[in-house]
Design a protein around this motif. Structure first.
Motif, short mmCIF file in Angstrom:
data_model
loop_
_atom_site.label_atom_id
_atom_site.label_comp_id
_atom_site.label_asym_id
_atom_site.label_seq_id
_atom_site.Cartn_x
_atom_site.Cartn_y
_atom_site.Cartn_z
N UNK B 357 -38.85 29.82 -4.57
CA UNK B 357 -38.49 28.87 -5.60
C UNK B 357 -37.36 27.75 -4.99
N UNK B 358 -37.25 27.47 -3.95
CA UNK B 358 -36.46 26.63 -3.40
C UNK B 358 -35.12 26.96 -3.00
N UNK B 359 -35.05 28.23 -2.70
CA UNK B 359 -33.81 28.96 -2.19
C UNK B 359 -33.12 28.23 -0.97
N UNK B 360 -31.85 27.96 -0.70
CA UNK B 360 -31.29 27.41 0.54
C UNK B 360 -31.43 28.18 1.80
N UNK B 361 -32.11 27.60 2.72
CA UNK B 361 -32.13 28.16 4.08
C UNK B 361 -31.29 27.44 4.98
N UNK B 362 -30.47 28.10 5.87
CA UNK B 362 -29.73 27.46 6.90
C UNK B 362 -30.25 27.49 8.53
N UNK B 363 -30.37 26.37 8.88
CA UNK B 363 -30.86 26.22 10.14
C UNK B 363 -29.52 25.91 11.21
N UNK B 364 -29.24 26.53 11.86
CA UNK B 364 -28.10 26.40 12.88
C UNK B 364 -28.42 25.82 14.18
N UNK B 365 -27.75 25.13 14.67
CA UNK B 365 -28.13 24.41 15.90
C UNK B 365 -26.32 23.92 16.42
N UNK B 366 -26.65 23.31 17.75
CA UNK B 366 -25.22 22.79 18.37
C UNK B 366 -25.56 21.66 19.32
N UNK B 367 -24.57 21.00 19.40
CA UNK B 367 -24.64 19.53 19.94
C UNK B 367 -24.39 19.68 21.48
N UNK B 368 -24.12 20.93 21.94
CA UNK B 368 -23.79 20.89 23.45
C UNK B 368 -25.09 20.85 24.24
N UNK B 369 -26.06 21.23 23.53
CA UNK B 369 -27.38 21.17 24.13
C UNK B 369 -28.35 19.98 23.26
N UNK B 370 -28.52 18.83 23.89
CA UNK B 370 -29.04 17.87 23.15
C UNK B 370 -30.48 18.23 22.57
N UNK B 371 -31.24 19.00 23.22
CA UNK B 371 -32.64 19.14 22.79
C UNK B 371 -32.74 19.99 21.55
N UNK B 372 -31.75 20.96 21.54
CA UNK B 372 -31.75 21.94 20.58
C UNK B 372 -31.32 21.22 19.25
N UNK B 373 -30.42 20.40 19.69
CA UNK B 373 -29.85 19.56 18.23
C UNK B 373 -31.03 18.71 17.67
N UNK B 374 -31.64 17.98 18.70
CA UNK B 374 -32.43 17.05 18.22
C UNK B 374 -33.80 17.75 17.55
N UNK B 375 -34.08 18.63 18.04
CA UNK B 375 -35.13 19.72 17.45
C UNK B 375 -34.75 20.11 16.01
N UNK B 376 -33.51 20.53 16.03
CA UNK B 376 -33.28 20.99 14.57
C UNK B 376 -33.28 19.90 13.64
N UNK B 377 -32.92 18.57 14.04
CA UNK B 377 -32.95 17.41 13.00
C UNK B 377 -34.13 17.29 12.67
N UNK B 378 -35.20 17.08 13.69
CA UNK B 378 -36.64 16.88 13.28
C UNK B 378 -37.16 17.96 12.60
N UNK B 379 -37.06 19.23 12.83
CA UNK B 379 -37.59 20.25 12.06
C UNK B 379 -36.98 20.24 10.57
N UNK B 380 -35.53 20.10 10.49
CA UNK B 380 -35.09 20.17 9.06
C UNK B 380 -35.99 18.89 8.23
N UNK B 381 -35.98 17.87 8.79
CA UNK B 381 -36.78 16.87 8.00
C UNK B 381 -38.12 17.24 7.56
#
Lengths: 314, 515
Positions: B357-381
């Protein structure tokens, strides 16, 4: 004077103790475990416990602090967790590299910015004043990493005058050493000109409005004598204080400039240590930086009477 | 031009002449300094990449992740899988001039098993994790390992770069008190000089005993073709690119995939890429009240367009891969190619069935590894588009690793370093969360299948079991495997014989640079 210096150093001790406690506690409040970072994905509960015990991280925080501060008092800053080097020689080695850049850059910036600031104030609202203020504002506004990259692209890539990466100690090869330091020094020099020039201008403007300057002019003194003998000496105090603060700040680390120009200085050491949660190096660096800051400002204070006889060490 | 200017320019030119000398040195970038020169003791990926130029193990990984003999000439396994007999190659020299013998191997193994050494892989062989290996040297050229239980990953484990390839080093590598001095190995380069924070230089080992043949991962031909290799520490990406373009650097490894087109456009630079066995994932905490529901996890899988994520993050250099078995692995069968279909309608249906029912889910990432950060941004969208209320939490790497280790997260964009045997990859994620909170897939059936894979050394049996495990993985979606990593390397065209490989760090043997 000597007593004054001793008193000031004595007063710095509580400051250093507060820094030591704060850094020790704060770095441990941040999530992240040096043992976990060292073991990476090979970590098992047993290997983690074993490594933590070897690093002394299994002891209670007060015990860890007691051991560390006891060693620091006896001159032993401990050993780096990640490189296993002794911390104090490592800090001194890296500090020397940073200090060469900072001292030269701030000295040059002061030599250029202070007269420029005085002239800008003297010619207030003229085209020269506007030009100098605009230049100072521009230099102040450009982030050092961007300015560094621009210099690197221009002098390193386009003109091929200066080496793009690396570092050579001046002690080993003076000429090559200077070449490697030109761009980092130039970056800081340009940035600090903006800071110092604005302060020199503002404080000179303030003094130029005072009655004794009008009186000096009424006496028929030349503008040069008014500016140098009466205005500059009285206006230099705040600028001198600012130079001290700038120097203290920069000696504490110029991580951005060091990263852009691959200079193995104190700032990079500290940043790398934070990422690696290398507690002994972080604590040692912060304590050293605080001590440097106190020392630089003490020297600045002790120099005041040279510029302004009204100020005495008493 | 004034006299002063002329003098300055001449002096500058003289300075360049000095720094541009030593053209027979191959210069490669390190983005961080290495941690130590002690194999498998104090390490990270950069450290392994440098140290494995100096030392070698009995076995090493080939380009497709198969462990093959390196210092061993042959390896024989007993039918019950409990005895491994290594015949050593003859005439292999250490950097100090001494010759490799079976006694050296025994000495090394005992040193590794000694807890005082601090070898990171001791627990893999001393019984702490079940497997125990005993060593004997029946003659000067033969070493026999006896295991307490069969293990199909015994050789793969020894070959791991994280274990320093279980390097065999000369006794002169250590001080009389047993502490480590310098690596006196058998590799194509020997230790030269390490200036911390600046560079590490390795010199050619003239007496290197080359196996011959083409370069193949860490085995095959490994001739040193230059006098020295220098790994220069350059933390900043822009500076590293400038160094490559100015000719101050010959090889720039691990370039971001998105930077590749810019470098490709330079006429003097060659860009190569190769898929690696790193795996990029989105971890789901199966003990989270919301994500413990398999329908929620299946909905997340259906809401993500795996192909699109892989395309965007790697600039189309590697395909999506929903399997823990890497695409470059010999076990990557047609069954392993099966994945999740992008189906937002299915995602919406599953969310409804899960009672979301729309509960908040947190997706964690870091900017040290560019790939994981970009993956997180796209996945969130993508997840938000499917109706999931996902927020990003960006932290630095040490914080994310801490939260990962404690299992303290809901979702993480996370990338695992390469495991060349899929069983080792599965071992990193399967297990009880009560025992090790960083395990991702806590399931008895999966554990049982993994045990069987480790216990059998027959390739075809392993393949069947890997395929079964993958089927179970897709069914339960304990986390989402997105794509394998890609190594993009740029090199000056003066460099010959270099190309990006499955190994995440550059190998500089069989590589030369023209003056």
């Amino acid at each position: 004077m000597f007593r004054f210096a001793l008193t000031r150093i004595g007063m710095a001790l509580p400051t250093l103790l507060i820094v030591a406690v704060s850094v020790f506690v704060l770095i441990r409040l941040i999530p992240g475990d040096p043992a976990q970072l060292m073991l990476g994905d090979l970590a098992t509960p047993a290997s983690l416990a074993d490594l933590r015990a070897r690093l002394g991280l299994d002891q209670s925080l007060p015990v860890q602090f007691g051991i560390w501060i006891g060693n620091v008092v006896s001159g032993d800053f401990g050993q780096s967790i990640s490189s296993q080097q002794a911390v104090l020689p490592l800090i001194l080695q890296r500090f020397w590299v940073s200090a060469q850049i900072v001292l030269v850059a701030v000295l040059l910036a002061s030599c250029v910015a202070v007269p420029a600031g005085v002239i800008a104030a003297w010619k207030q609202d003229s085209a020269l004043d506007l030009g100098l203020v605009a230049t100072a504002t521009l230099l102040l506004s450009i982030p050092t990493f961007w300015l560094g990259l621009l210099l690197l692209l221009f002098f390193g890539l386009k003109l091929e005058w200066l080496p793009v990466v690396g570092y050579v100690s001046i002690a080993e090869n003076p000429w090559a050493g200077i070449l490697y330091l030109v761009m980092p020094i130039l970056t800081l020099f340009l940035h600090e000109i903006g800071v110092i020039l604005r302060m020199a201008r503002a404080s000179t403007l303030e003094v130029l409005r005072l009655d004794y300057i009008t009186h000096a002019r009424a006496k028929g003194l030349s503008e040069g004598a008014v500016l140098w003998r009466h205005a500059f000496k009285n206006a230099f105090g705040p600028t001198w204080t600012l130079i001290g603060l700038v120097l203290g700040n920069l000696l504490g680390g110029i991580a951005v400039v060091e990263t852009v120009f691959t200079i193995p200085g104190l700032g990079r050491l500290l940043v790398d240590a934070i990422f690696a949660r290398d507690y002994p190096v972080i604590q040692g660096c912060m304590l050293f930086v605080a001590f440097t800051y106190v020392l630089v400002n003490l020297v600045i204070d002790l120099c005041y009477p040279v510029f302004d006889p009204r100020v005495t060490a008493q | 031009m004034t006299k002063g200017t002329t003098v300055l320019l001449l002096a500058l030119a003289a300075g360049f002449g000095a720094s541009a000398a030593a053209a027979d040195t191959l210069r490669s970038r390190l983005n961080t300094d290495i941690r130590s020169i002690n194999p498998g003791v104090n390490r990270d990926d950069s450290t392994d990449g440098v140290v494995l130029h100096m030392v070698e193990g009995l076995v090493a990984n080939s380009a497709n992740g198969t462990p093959k003999p390196l210092l061993a000439e042959t390896i024989e396994t007993s039918p019950d899988g409990l005895t491994y007999t290594f015949k050593l190659r003859k005439g292999v020299k250490f950097h100090d001039g001494s010759t490799l013998t079976a006694e050296d191997v025994v000495w090394n193994w005992r040193r590794y098993m000694d807890p005082k050494t601090g070898w990171l892989c001791t627990g893999e062989y001393n019984g702490a994790n079940g497997l125990k290996a005993e060593i004997a040297a029946p003659d000067a050229d033969t070493v026999v390992f006896t295991l307490n239980q069969p293990s199909s990953v015994f050789l793969a484990g020894m070959a791991r770069s994280q274990c320093g390839q279980t390097a065999i080093i000369a006794r002169s590598s250590v001080n009389p008190d047993g502490s480590f001095k310098t690596p006196v190995g058998t590799g194509p380069f020997k230790f030269g000089e390490w200036r911390r924070g600046e560079y590490i230089r390795l010199d050619r080992f003239a007496d290197y005993a080359d196996r011959g043949g083409p370069a193949d991962g860490y085995v095959g031909g490994k001739k040193p073709l230059v006098d020295a290799v220098q790994f220069i520490v350059i933390p900043d990406d822009a500076t590293a690119k400038a160094a490559l373009m100015s000719g101050k650097l010959d090889i720039l490894a691990s370039v971001s995939a998105t930077d590749a087109p810019e470098l490709r456009a330079k006429p003097d630079i060659a860009v190569t890429s190769a898929p690696t066995m790193m795996f990029s994932t989105i971890l789901l905490q199966t003990r989270d009240p919301l994500l413990s529901n398999v329908k929620m996890r299946q909905a997340i899988a259906a809401a993500l367009d795996f192909r699109q994520i892989a395309q965007s993050v790697t600039d189309g250099l590697v395909p999506a891969n929903a399997s823990i078995v890497a695409t470059a692995s010999r076990y990557y069968s047609s069954e392993q190619k099966r994945g999740f279909a992008y189906d937002p309608a299915k995602a919406a249906r599953l969310l409804k069935e899960a009672g979301y029912t729309g509960q908040r889910i947190v997706l964690m990432a870091n900017k040290n590894e560019r790939d994981t950060y970009e993956t997180a941004v796209i996945a969130q969208s993508m997840l938000q588009a499917a109706g999931l209320n996902v927020d990003l939490e960006i932290v630095e790497w040490a914080t994310q690793l801490d939260r990962y280790s404690k299992g303290n997260y809901q979702m993480q964009s996370f990338s695992y370093s390469a495991r060349y045997d899929p069983a080792l990859a599965y071992s990193a994620v399967i297990g009880s969360k009560d025992v090790r909170p960083n395990r991702i897939w806590d399931n008895a059936e999966a554990e049982d299948l993994l045990r069987k894979i480790v216990a059998t050394t027959k390739e075809d049996e392993r393949q069947v079991l890997f395929d079964k495990l993958h089927e179970l993985f897709l069914d339960q979606a304990p986390f989402l495997m997105l794509f394998n990593g890609v190594e993009v390397s740029a090199a000056s065209k003066r460099v010959k014989g270099f190309a990006a490989s499955t190994m995440p760090k550059p190998r500089l043997w069989e590589v030369s640079v023209s003056k």
